[in-house]
Design a protein around this motif. Sequence first.
Motif, PDB file in Angstrom:
ATOM      1  N   ILE A 120       0.642  -0.773  -0.118  1.00  0.00           N
ATOM      2  CA  ILE A 120       0.154   0.234  -0.619  1.00  0.00           C
ATOM      3  C   ILE A 120       0.907   1.113  -0.212  1.00  0.00           C
ATOM      4  O   ILE A 120       1.906   1.071  -0.076  1.00  0.00           O
ATOM      5  N   THR A 121       0.349   2.129  -0.480  1.00  0.00           N
ATOM      6  CA  THR A 121       0.797   3.538  -0.247  1.00  0.00           C
ATOM      7  C   THR A 121      -0.128   4.078   0.660  1.00  0.00           C
ATOM      8  O   THR A 121      -0.904   4.070   0.853  1.00  0.00           O
ATOM      9  N   ILE A 122       0.575   5.556   1.745  1.00  0.00           N
ATOM     10  CA  ILE A 122      -0.201   5.857   2.235  1.00  0.00           C
ATOM     11  C   ILE A 122      -0.150   7.487   1.989  1.00  0.00           C
ATOM     12  O   ILE A 122       0.820   8.344   1.931  1.00  0.00           O
ATOM     13  N   LYS A 123      -0.865   8.648   1.594  1.00  0.00           N
ATOM     14  CA  LYS A 123      -1.035  10.075   1.073  1.00  0.00           C
ATOM     15  C   LYS A 123      -1.758   9.991   1.719  1.00  0.00           C
ATOM     16  O   LYS A 123      -3.366  10.708   1.538  1.00  0.00           O
ATOM     17  N   ASP A 124      -1.581  11.980   2.847  1.00  0.00           N
ATOM     18  CA  ASP A 124      -2.959  12.597   3.310  1.00  0.00           C
ATOM     19  C   ASP A 124      -3.889  11.416   4.110  1.00  0.00           C
ATOM     20  O   ASP A 124      -5.280  11.464   3.997  1.00  0.00           O
ATOM     21  N   GLY A 125      -2.701  10.638   4.851  1.00  0.00           N
ATOM     22  CA  GLY A 125      -4.297   9.607   5.160  1.00  0.00           C
ATOM     23  C   GLY A 125      -4.466   8.944   5.047  1.00  0.00           C
ATOM     24  O   GLY A 125      -5.361   7.819   5.009  1.00  0.00           O
ATOM     25  N   GLU A 126      -5.089   8.778   3.507  1.00  0.00           N
ATOM     26  CA  GLU A 126      -5.760   8.332   2.601  1.00  0.00           C
ATOM     27  C   GLU A 126      -5.083   6.924   2.018  1.00  0.00           C
ATOM     28  O   GLU A 126      -3.654   7.038   2.009  1.00  0.00           O
ATOM     29  N   ILE A 127      -5.483   5.732   1.837  1.00  0.00           N
ATOM     30  CA  ILE A 127      -4.741   4.406   1.819  1.00  0.00           C
ATOM     31  C   ILE A 127      -4.765   3.768   0.710  1.00  0.00           C
ATOM     32  O   ILE A 127      -6.072   3.838   0.113  1.00  0.00           O
ATOM     33  N   PHE A 128      -3.779   3.828  -0.322  1.00  0.00           N
ATOM     34  CA  PHE A 128      -4.545   3.379  -2.202  1.00  0.00           C
ATOM     35  C   PHE A 128      -2.991   1.904  -1.948  1.00  0.00           C
ATOM     36  O   PHE A 128      -2.224   1.487  -1.392  1.00  0.00           O
ATOM     37  N   ILE A 129      -3.499   1.090  -2.410  1.00  0.00           N
ATOM     38  CA  ILE A 129      -4.004  -0.291  -2.312  1.00  0.00           C
ATOM     39  C   ILE A 129      -2.566  -0.421  -3.987  1.00  0.00           C
ATOM     40  O   ILE A 129      -3.379  -0.396  -4.728  1.00  0.00           O
ATOM     41  N   THR A 130      -1.668  -0.883  -3.588  1.00  0.00           N
ATOM     42  CA  THR A 130      -0.754  -0.968  -4.757  1.00  0.00           C
ATOM     43  C   THR A 130      -0.764  -2.221  -4.769  1.00  0.00           C
ATOM     44  O   THR A 130       0.047  -2.320  -6.122  1.00  0.00           O
ATOM     45  N   ASP A 131      -0.544  -2.740  -4.897  1.00  0.00           N
ATOM     46  CA  ASP A 131      -0.310  -5.165  -5.234  1.00  0.00           C
ATOM     47  C   ASP A 131      -1.630  -5.972  -4.381  1.00  0.00           C
ATOM     48  O   ASP A 131      -1.818  -6.460  -3.875  1.00  0.00           O
ATOM     49  N   SER A 132      -3.203  -4.733  -5.410  1.00  0.00           N
ATOM     50  CA  SER A 132      -4.147  -5.941  -4.134  1.00  0.00           C
ATOM     51  C   SER A 132      -4.202  -7.764  -4.466  1.00  0.00           C
ATOM     52  O   SER A 132      -4.443  -8.311  -3.568  1.00  0.00           O
ATOM     53  N   LYS A 133      -3.463  -8.225  -5.499  1.00  0.00           N
ATOM     54  CA  LYS A 133      -2.939  -9.789  -5.603  1.00  0.00           C
ATOM     55  C   LYS A 133      -2.596  -9.918  -4.666  1.00  0.00           C
ATOM     56  O   LYS A 133      -3.068 -11.097  -4.090  1.00  0.00           O
ATOM     57  N   ARG A 134      -1.494  -9.487  -4.506  1.00  0.00           N
ATOM     58  CA  ARG A 134      -0.351  -9.803  -2.776  1.00  0.00           C
ATOM     59  C   ARG A 134      -2.091  -9.830  -1.528  1.00  0.00           C
ATOM     60  O   ARG A 134      -1.910 -10.975  -0.298  1.00  0.00           O
ATOM     61  N   MET A 135      -2.967  -8.607  -1.765  1.00  0.00           N
ATOM     62  CA  MET A 135      -2.881  -8.419  -0.354  1.00  0.00           C
ATOM     63  C   MET A 135      -4.360  -9.629  -0.355  1.00  0.00           C
ATOM     64  O   MET A 135      -4.652 -10.029   0.750  1.00  0.00           O
ATOM     65  N   ALA A 136      -4.455  -9.719  -1.539  1.00  0.00           N
ATOM     66  CA  ALA A 136      -6.083 -10.294  -1.584  1.00  0.00           C
ATOM     67  C   ALA A 136      -5.566 -11.792  -1.080  1.00  0.00           C
ATOM     68  O   ALA A 136      -6.521 -12.638  -0.567  1.00  0.00           O
ATOM     69  N   GLY A 137      -3.845 -11.938  -1.318  1.00  0.00           N
ATOM     70  CA  GLY A 137      -4.193 -14.161  -1.178  1.00  0.00           C
ATOM     71  C   GLY A 137      -3.268 -13.663   0.152  1.00  0.00           C
ATOM     72  O   GLY A 137      -2.374 -15.157   0.174  1.00  0.00           O
ATOM     73  N   MET A 138      -3.768 -12.849   0.758  1.00  0.00           N
ATOM     74  CA  MET A 138      -2.783 -13.352   2.546  1.00  0.00           C
ATOM     75  C   MET A 138      -2.724 -13.934   3.463  1.00  0.00           C
ATOM     76  O   MET A 138      -3.988 -14.813   3.207  1.00  0.00           O
ATOM     77  N   LEU A 139      -2.257 -14.567   3.504  1.00  0.00           N
ATOM     78  CA  LEU A 139      -1.845 -16.037   4.630  1.00  0.00           C
ATOM     79  C   LEU A 139      -1.886 -15.629   6.037  1.00  0.00           C
ATOM     80  O   LEU A 139      -1.467 -15.503   6.389  1.00  0.00           O
TER      81      LEU A 139
END
Length: 352
Positions: free
Chosen positions: A332-351
Amino acid sequence: MATILLIEDNKDIRDNTAEILEMANYKVLTASDGKIGVQMAEEAHPDLIVCDITMPVLDGYGVIHLLHKKEHLSNIPFIFLTAKAERADMRKGMDAGADDYITKPFDATDLLNAIECRLKKSALLKKDISTGIDGMQILLSATSGKEALYTLKEERNVNYYKKKQSVYTEGNHPSCLYFIVKGKVKTYRRNEDGKELITAIYKEGDFIGYVPLLENSVYKENADAIEETELAIIPRKDFEELTHSNVQVLQRFVRLLASNIVEKEMQLLNIAYSSLRKKVADALMFITRKYNQSDSEKFSIDISRDNLAAIAGVAKESLIRTLGDFRDEKLITIKDGEIFITDSKRMAGMLN
């Protein structure tokens, strides 16, 4: 091309009516009695059924009774076409679940108008009422002609809520159904220690507060606006009239209820058995699926850390620490408190 099943024992009427329907560009299936008609409905699943009442083997009331017992056939628009013209007969037909009642001899234009109207309403009800600003209008325009509901569609009351303002509270009796015109709403519960767990989040185009209306019970959770929000108010009596007068509308709300139950069960399982990292990852992906249905690459999560922690079922401090780890791992990246997911595939497959 819509398919119409015509169930009529009189051959002349059956042939003449079928010819009229075919000239109107409908595909027509015909049955000479109710038993054959039910069998054909099972096989062909027509878009609409026109049925006589007085028939050998199985009459029209028996046909509609059997169809309503079969879930995959119960939503097919049904029109009685009969010589029974007494008001009591019409009332009996409508009470049996028919969408319309046309008496013989009939005008071809009246029949075609009735068919066109029912097919349009059926198409509206097949749309997903849980999304889109026109959700409420779809439901109201699909009802069977109650004047008060049309007035409500045109002149509905809209309440305005500030961020964190309460919409309803646990234990109170519902007086209306809410439709989100603009903004976001959360529902939540608190444990004995006062810790908040968010049970669901809602967006523009969603209905909220329908569960206790369907159950005839009290609110079992609280609801607050997450940001400045506008809610259209549908009085309880109009909601009940809406669902009582249209079985399809009621079934849509029941499906929404079932979908929410499955969603909440998955959330509770994640909270109970998932690791801290997976809980946070699942919460981020849940919010993304909810609010970014267009899959925009510029989508950001701007929900407060308190609310995000309550969705994940973790402490706020643990959430912040995990977000820092995800940022270092370039998930993810965080800008002005807002969260942007930069790698949704890895995030969704979190073990775990």
